[in-house]
Design a protein around this motif. Structure first.
Motif, PDB file in Angstrom:
ATOM      1  N   THR A  16      31.211 -28.687  -5.868  1.00 46.43           N
ATOM      2  CA  THR A  16      31.282 -27.923  -4.623  1.00 46.43           C
ATOM      3  C   THR A  16      31.496 -28.820  -3.402  1.00 46.43           C
ATOM      4  O   THR A  16      31.812 -28.314  -2.328  1.00 46.43           O
ATOM      5  CB  THR A  16      30.011 -27.081  -4.407  1.00 46.43           C
ATOM      6  OG1 THR A  16      28.871 -27.938  -4.378  1.00 46.43           O
ATOM      7  CG2 THR A  16      29.871 -26.022  -5.487  1.00 46.43           C
ATOM      8  N   HIS A  49      26.058 -24.514  -2.931  1.00 44.11           N
ATOM      9  CA  HIS A  49      27.172 -23.750  -2.365  1.00 44.11           C
ATOM     10  C   HIS A  49      27.954 -22.988  -3.435  1.00 44.11           C
ATOM     11  O   HIS A  49      29.095 -22.611  -3.239  1.00 44.11           O
ATOM     12  CB  HIS A  49      28.127 -24.684  -1.624  1.00 44.11           C
ATOM     13  CG  HIS A  49      27.519 -25.386  -0.456  1.00 44.11           C
ATOM     14  ND1 HIS A  49      26.742 -24.749   0.489  1.00 44.11           N
ATOM     15  CD2 HIS A  49      27.588 -26.684  -0.079  1.00 44.11           C
ATOM     16  CE1 HIS A  49      26.371 -25.629   1.404  1.00 44.11           C
ATOM     17  NE2 HIS A  49      26.863 -26.800   1.080  1.00 44.11           N
ATOM     18  N   ASP A  51      29.333 -20.137  -5.912  1.00 39.38           N
ATOM     19  CA  ASP A  51      29.611 -18.713  -5.887  1.00 39.38           C
ATOM     20  C   ASP A  51      29.137 -18.095  -7.201  1.00 39.38           C
ATOM     21  O   ASP A  51      29.436 -18.615  -8.276  1.00 39.38           O
ATOM     22  CB  ASP A  51      31.113 -18.440  -5.744  1.00 39.38           C
ATOM     23  CG  ASP A  51      31.627 -18.640  -4.336  1.00 39.38           C
ATOM     24  OD1 ASP A  51      30.908 -19.211  -3.504  1.00 39.38           O
ATOM     25  OD2 ASP A  51      32.765 -18.228  -4.071  1.00 39.38           O
ATOM     26  N   PRO A  60      28.478 -17.440  -0.931  1.00 42.33           N
ATOM     27  CA  PRO A  60      27.957 -18.471  -1.845  1.00 42.33           C
ATOM     28  C   PRO A  60      26.432 -18.521  -1.699  1.00 42.33           C
ATOM     29  O   PRO A  60      25.881 -18.082  -0.678  1.00 42.33           O
ATOM     30  CB  PRO A  60      28.614 -19.757  -1.355  1.00 42.33           C
ATOM     31  CG  PRO A  60      29.009 -19.509   0.059  1.00 42.33           C
ATOM     32  CD  PRO A  60      29.275 -18.024   0.161  1.00 42.33           C
ATOM     33  N   SER A  62      24.202 -20.631  -0.868  1.00 44.49           N
ATOM     34  CA  SER A  62      23.611 -21.258   0.315  1.00 44.49           C
ATOM     35  C   SER A  62      23.684 -20.391   1.562  1.00 44.49           C
ATOM     36  O   SER A  62      22.947 -20.626   2.518  1.00 44.49           O
ATOM     37  CB  SER A  62      24.301 -22.593   0.593  1.00 44.49           C
ATOM     38  OG  SER A  62      25.694 -22.390   0.742  1.00 44.49           O
ATOM     39  N   THR A  84      19.933 -26.407   2.655  1.00 42.73           N
ATOM     40  CA  THR A  84      21.270 -26.257   2.088  1.00 42.73           C
ATOM     41  C   THR A  84      21.706 -27.566   1.461  1.00 42.73           C
ATOM     42  O   THR A  84      21.170 -28.632   1.765  1.00 42.73           O
ATOM     43  CB  THR A  84      22.322 -25.908   3.162  1.00 42.73           C
ATOM     44  OG1 THR A  84      22.445 -27.008   4.073  1.00 42.73           O
ATOM     45  CG2 THR A  84      22.005 -24.626   3.875  1.00 42.73           C
ATOM     46  N   ASP A  85      22.712 -27.485   0.654  1.00 45.28           N
ATOM     47  CA  ASP A  85      23.473 -28.662   0.276  1.00 45.28           C
ATOM     48  C   ASP A  85      24.289 -29.038   1.515  1.00 45.28           C
ATOM     49  O   ASP A  85      24.230 -28.350   2.540  1.00 45.28           O
ATOM     50  CB  ASP A  85      24.369 -28.310  -0.925  1.00 45.28           C
ATOM     51  CG  ASP A  85      24.857 -29.532  -1.697  1.00 45.28           C
ATOM     52  OD1 ASP A  85      24.666 -30.663  -1.203  1.00 45.28           O
ATOM     53  OD2 ASP A  85      25.427 -29.353  -2.777  1.00 45.28           O
ATOM     54  N   MET A  87      26.478 -29.138   4.420  1.00 43.86           N
ATOM     55  CA  MET A  87      27.268 -28.099   5.082  1.00 43.86           C
ATOM     56  C   MET A  87      28.700 -28.548   5.380  1.00 43.86           C
ATOM     57  O   MET A  87      29.511 -27.764   5.852  1.00 43.86           O
ATOM     58  CB  MET A  87      26.574 -27.652   6.375  1.00 43.86           C
ATOM     59  CG  MET A  87      25.244 -26.951   6.143  1.00 43.86           C
ATOM     60  SD  MET A  87      25.405 -25.358   5.308  1.00 43.86           S
ATOM     61  CE  MET A  87      25.983 -24.341   6.660  1.00 43.86           C
ATOM     62  N   ILE A  92      32.299 -24.974   1.639  1.00 42.13           N
ATOM     63  CA  ILE A  92      31.961 -24.303   2.887  1.00 42.13           C
ATOM     64  C   ILE A  92      33.084 -24.461   3.905  1.00 42.13           C
ATOM     65  O   ILE A  92      33.568 -23.481   4.475  1.00 42.13           O
ATOM     66  CB  ILE A  92      30.625 -24.845   3.453  1.00 42.13           C
ATOM     67  CG1 ILE A  92      29.480 -24.577   2.476  1.00 42.13           C
ATOM     68  CG2 ILE A  92      30.335 -24.253   4.836  1.00 42.13           C
ATOM     69  CD1 ILE A  92      29.234 -23.114   2.152  1.00 42.13           C
ATOM     70  N   ALA A 101      29.046 -20.577   9.219  1.00 40.58           N
ATOM     71  CA  ALA A 101      28.278 -21.027   8.057  1.00 40.58           C
ATOM     72  C   ALA A 101      26.818 -21.263   8.432  1.00 40.58           C
ATOM     73  O   ALA A 101      25.911 -20.891   7.688  1.00 40.58           O
ATOM     74  CB  ALA A 101      28.892 -22.293   7.470  1.00 40.58           C
ATOM     75  N   ALA A 105      23.700 -19.157   6.815  1.00 47.51           N
ATOM     76  CA  ALA A 105      22.628 -19.854   6.099  1.00 47.51           C
ATOM     77  C   ALA A 105      21.272 -19.547   6.719  1.00 47.51           C
ATOM     78  O   ALA A 105      20.313 -19.229   6.009  1.00 47.51           O
ATOM     79  CB  ALA A 105      22.895 -21.359   6.088  1.00 47.51           C
TER      80      ALA A 105
END
Length: 160
Positions: A16, A49, A51, A60, A62, A84-85, A87, A92, A101, A105
């Motif tokens: 991702t 992130h 899907d 997704p 996140s 989050t992972d 961004m 994303i 985004a 989130a």
């Protein structure tokens, strides 16, 4: 310790960081097992992130209220901080503006937004804070959501 990448990347065939990855057809409920097993010893959960149209047909993980507030918090009982992972990952940035985004989130129930920028430019970080302030001022994110996130992060910091 953070457990990641909720709700599971075990069946993913791509990264991702570079692309949109959809695990709708390969993900199974068994991927939640490690999260259940580790929640008692974790300090934080990182949401990926990824899907998964079974969990949320639009967002997704996140950015998904169904995944963060629904599955992670309501169904699995996690009440600690969620991060989050990155961004700035391709999953994303190829689909959303930074502000959209961030708003999604935060509204999903995420408490910390990770930006793994390799920059010494202090303006980058100031801009991120200004962006959150603008989201609250514009009504795109409720201030009580920020207060809730700050509370969870404060507990995390106190336990560090």
């Amino acid at each position: 310790a953070a457990i990641k990448h909720f709700p599971g990347l075990g069946s993913a065939s791509a990264n991702t960081d570079l692309a949109v990855v959809d695990v709708t057809k390969t993900w199974s409920i068994a991927e939640l097992g490690p999260y259940r097993d580790l929640m008692d010893v974790a300090d934080c959960v990182m949401v990926g992130h990824i899907d998964n149209r079974t969990l949320d047909p639009e967002w997704p993980a996140s950015l998904s209220k169904a995944t963060v507030d629904g599955l992670l918090r309501s169904q699995l009982g996690w009440q600690g901080p969620v991060i989050t992972d990155d961004m700035q990952a391709g999953a994303i940035t190829t689909r959303y503006t930074r502000a959209d985004a961030m708003a999604a989130a935060l509204n999903a129930g995420v408490d910390l937004l990770l930006f793994a920028a390799s920059t010494a430019d202090a303006r980058f970080h100031i801009d991120l804070v200004d962006s959150v302030e603008a989201l609250v001022t514009s009504g795109k994110v409720d201030e009580t959501r920020i207060d809730q996130a700050v509370g969870r992060v404060a507990v995390l910091r106190a336990n560090a």
